[in-house]
Design a protein around this motif. Sequence first.
Motif, PDB file in Angstrom:
ATOM      1  N   ILE A  83      -7.028  19.137  -7.063  1.00 52.33           N
ATOM      2  CA  ILE A  83      -7.474  18.880  -5.814  1.00 52.33           C
ATOM      3  C   ILE A  83      -6.368  19.145  -4.898  1.00 52.33           C
ATOM      4  O   ILE A  83      -6.107  19.698  -3.705  1.00 52.33           O
ATOM      5  CB  ILE A  83      -8.169  17.700  -5.362  1.00 52.33           C
ATOM      6  N   ALA A  84      -4.980  18.158  -5.154  1.00 49.80           N
ATOM      7  CA  ALA A  84      -4.024  18.592  -4.513  1.00 49.80           C
ATOM      8  C   ALA A  84      -3.185  19.765  -4.275  1.00 49.80           C
ATOM      9  O   ALA A  84      -2.953  20.128  -3.340  1.00 49.80           O
ATOM     10  CB  ALA A  84      -2.933  17.229  -4.810  1.00 49.80           C
ATOM     11  N   ALA A 136     -10.383  14.867   0.829  1.00 51.41           N
ATOM     12  CA  ALA A 136     -11.825  15.094   0.711  1.00 51.41           C
ATOM     13  C   ALA A 136     -12.520  16.403   0.806  1.00 51.41           C
ATOM     14  O   ALA A 136     -13.275  16.883   0.079  1.00 51.41           O
ATOM     15  CB  ALA A 136     -12.501  13.993   1.720  1.00 51.41           C
ATOM     16  N   MET A 137     -11.795  17.282   1.830  1.00 50.97           N
ATOM     17  CA  MET A 137     -12.270  18.611   1.872  1.00 50.97           C
ATOM     18  C   MET A 137     -11.805  19.506   0.706  1.00 50.97           C
ATOM     19  O   MET A 137     -12.542  20.493   0.398  1.00 50.97           O
ATOM     20  CB  MET A 137     -11.288  19.286   3.084  1.00 50.97           C
ATOM     21  N   GLY A 138     -10.684  19.176   0.048  1.00 53.04           N
ATOM     22  CA  GLY A 138     -10.196  19.971  -1.163  1.00 53.04           C
ATOM     23  C   GLY A 138     -11.322  20.043  -2.283  1.00 53.04           C
ATOM     24  O   GLY A 138     -10.784  20.721  -3.192  1.00 53.04           O
ATOM     25  N   PRO A 159       0.809  -1.094  -0.013  1.00 54.53           N
ATOM     26  CA  PRO A 159      -0.038   0.039  -0.076  1.00 54.53           C
ATOM     27  C   PRO A 159       0.977   1.276  -0.134  1.00 54.53           C
ATOM     28  O   PRO A 159       1.953   1.145   0.571  1.00 54.53           O
ATOM     29  CB  PRO A 159      -0.887  -0.120   1.317  1.00 54.53           C
ATOM     30  N   VAL A 160       0.422   2.180  -0.796  1.00 58.10           N
ATOM     31  CA  VAL A 160       1.061   3.572  -0.868  1.00 58.10           C
ATOM     32  C   VAL A 160       0.429   4.463   0.378  1.00 58.10           C
ATOM     33  O   VAL A 160      -0.718   4.576   0.239  1.00 58.10           O
ATOM     34  CB  VAL A 160       1.017   4.191  -2.222  1.00 58.10           C
ATOM     35  N   ARG A 161       1.420   5.056   0.996  1.00 59.40           N
ATOM     36  CA  ARG A 161       1.066   5.780   2.125  1.00 59.40           C
ATOM     37  C   ARG A 161       0.343   7.180   1.524  1.00 59.40           C
ATOM     38  O   ARG A 161       0.646   7.584   0.506  1.00 59.40           O
ATOM     39  CB  ARG A 161       2.043   6.712   2.812  1.00 59.40           C
ATOM     40  N   PRO A 162      -0.887   7.668   2.194  1.00 61.34           N
ATOM     41  CA  PRO A 162      -1.573   8.706   1.531  1.00 61.34           C
ATOM     42  C   PRO A 162      -0.762   9.921   1.215  1.00 61.34           C
ATOM     43  O   PRO A 162      -0.999  10.655   0.319  1.00 61.34           O
ATOM     44  CB  PRO A 162      -2.565   9.048   2.956  1.00 61.34           C
ATOM     45  N   TYR A 163       0.124  10.101   2.189  1.00 62.75           N
ATOM     46  CA  TYR A 163       0.892  11.303   1.768  1.00 62.75           C
ATOM     47  C   TYR A 163       2.039  11.356   0.809  1.00 62.75           C
ATOM     48  O   TYR A 163       2.125  12.323  -0.006  1.00 62.75           O
ATOM     49  CB  TYR A 163       1.942  11.501   3.114  1.00 62.75           C
ATOM     50  N   ASP A 164       2.387   9.928   0.564  1.00 60.28           N
ATOM     51  CA  ASP A 164       3.241   9.843  -0.829  1.00 60.28           C
ATOM     52  C   ASP A 164       2.340   9.917  -1.983  1.00 60.28           C
ATOM     53  O   ASP A 164       2.795  10.730  -3.008  1.00 60.28           O
ATOM     54  CB  ASP A 164       3.840   8.317  -0.876  1.00 60.28           C
ATOM     55  N   ASN A 165       1.195   9.343  -1.898  1.00 57.01           N
ATOM     56  CA  ASN A 165       0.276   9.814  -3.096  1.00 57.01           C
ATOM     57  C   ASN A 165      -0.188  11.259  -3.219  1.00 57.01           C
ATOM     58  O   ASN A 165      -0.070  11.833  -4.195  1.00 57.01           O
ATOM     59  CB  ASN A 165      -1.098   8.972  -2.645  1.00 57.01           C
ATOM     60  N   PHE A 166      -0.115  11.955  -2.080  1.00 56.72           N
ATOM     61  CA  PHE A 166      -0.296  13.561  -2.039  1.00 56.72           C
ATOM     62  C   PHE A 166       0.787  14.098  -2.788  1.00 56.72           C
ATOM     63  O   PHE A 166       0.748  14.999  -3.753  1.00 56.72           O
ATOM     64  CB  PHE A 166      -0.450  13.782  -0.705  1.00 56.72           C
ATOM     65  N   ARG A 167       2.086  13.517  -2.413  1.00 59.71           N
ATOM     66  CA  ARG A 167       3.246  14.452  -3.150  1.00 59.71           C
ATOM     67  C   ARG A 167       3.287  14.098  -4.371  1.00 59.71           C
ATOM     68  O   ARG A 167       3.676  14.875  -5.448  1.00 59.71           O
ATOM     69  CB  ARG A 167       4.485  13.760  -2.381  1.00 59.71           C
ATOM     70  N   VAL A 168       2.855  12.914  -5.150  1.00 61.18           N
ATOM     71  CA  VAL A 168       2.937  12.533  -6.536  1.00 61.18           C
ATOM     72  C   VAL A 168       1.870  13.093  -7.162  1.00 61.18           C
ATOM     73  O   VAL A 168       2.119  13.609  -8.274  1.00 61.18           O
ATOM     74  CB  VAL A 168       2.921  11.014  -6.730  1.00 61.18           C
ATOM     75  N   LEU A 225       0.684  16.289  -6.406  1.00 60.92           N
ATOM     76  CA  LEU A 225       1.204  17.553  -6.593  1.00 60.92           C
ATOM     77  C   LEU A 225       1.961  17.593  -7.893  1.00 60.92           C
ATOM     78  O   LEU A 225       1.892  18.666  -8.719  1.00 60.92           O
ATOM     79  CB  LEU A 225       1.913  18.049  -5.441  1.00 60.92           C
ATOM     80  N   THR A 226       3.065  16.730  -8.018  1.00 57.52           N
ATOM     81  CA  THR A 226       4.050  16.692  -9.345  1.00 57.52           C
ATOM     82  C   THR A 226       3.058  16.396 -10.655  1.00 57.52           C
ATOM     83  O   THR A 226       3.448  17.066 -11.564  1.00 57.52           O
ATOM     84  CB  THR A 226       5.019  15.384  -8.973  1.00 57.52           C
ATOM     85  N   ALA A 227       2.139  15.662 -10.336  1.00 61.70           N
ATOM     86  CA  ALA A 227       1.203  15.497 -11.596  1.00 61.70           C
ATOM     87  C   ALA A 227       0.350  16.397 -11.943  1.00 61.70           C
ATOM     88  O   ALA A 227      -0.371  16.422 -12.964  1.00 61.70           O
ATOM     89  CB  ALA A 227       0.365  14.123 -11.425  1.00 61.70           C
TER      90      ALA A 227
END
Length: 280
Positions: free
Chosen positions: A125-126, A159-161, A108-117, A119-121
């Motif tokens: 929403i991120a 979700a808030m974003g 599983p990929v950590r939510p924060y790691d998904n968030f960082r990626v 942003l790069t993508a």
Amino acid sequence: MDKHYESVRVGSLTVDPSMDTNRLYMQRDENTAWTAKITENWDVEMLLPALVSKRANGEMVIIDGQHSNQACIIKEGPDFLRDAMVYEGLTIQQEAKLFLAANKHRKPVRPYDNFRVSLTAGDPIAIRVNNEVQALGEDLQVAASPSANRVGAVQALLAMGKKPGMVKRVLTLVSAAWGRDASTWDNLILRGVTMVLDVPGNWELADDARLIKILKKGGAPAIWKQNSVRLTTSGGGSSSRSVPMAQAIVGDYNMGLDREKTLVLGRPKKVASSSTTAAA
């Protein structure tokens, strides 16, 4: 056994409904909620190749990629050509092994790691979440774990974003009530406050100063969380555990108010044109 890449019409890809339900592989019931989530956040550039078994009768059975394929049909139509790794000559047992290889051992990929990626993508929403968090001060940032100036509830933030201004408003409310602390940025706490504001009429009508007062009066975040979890039906997920908190906030907020000034949960609030709204 032969394998090759091929562009396959998504409407021609199927899931075999007659498989033995005791098997541990691909023939799972359609998870409509997951398909809906993929559809809602659809980006054709993020569609990965499907893993497909081409059987002797010509049937193209999806081994991996069922939900994204259904979302693709909804968004792009059944004639869309999807890249696929196609296997021919597989036995049922080999199909099962491929499914397990594609799913069982994924880390599983950590939510924060998904968030960082994300942003790069360039995910909008991120980017919105990141900008609204940083708008509250350069020292405040999204992080993997919470602390005074690190908001670790990444899934709640995303979700808030979806609603512009929600992240900034909720973080402002909770920090005004309890200060900047790891417990303030708890996932359940942020979701609970968000549920109150996410009803369309509530967003415009809610008095932020009154909300802050209600949050303070109810005690520290840990107390709100403890009470909310206690009142949640066994087995509830992270969102459902926030419902009792949202209900308590609305109940306390509405005490002593005229009906036209009260907040609601679960349905839009009709706001009179003369209502004074809180600044977001």
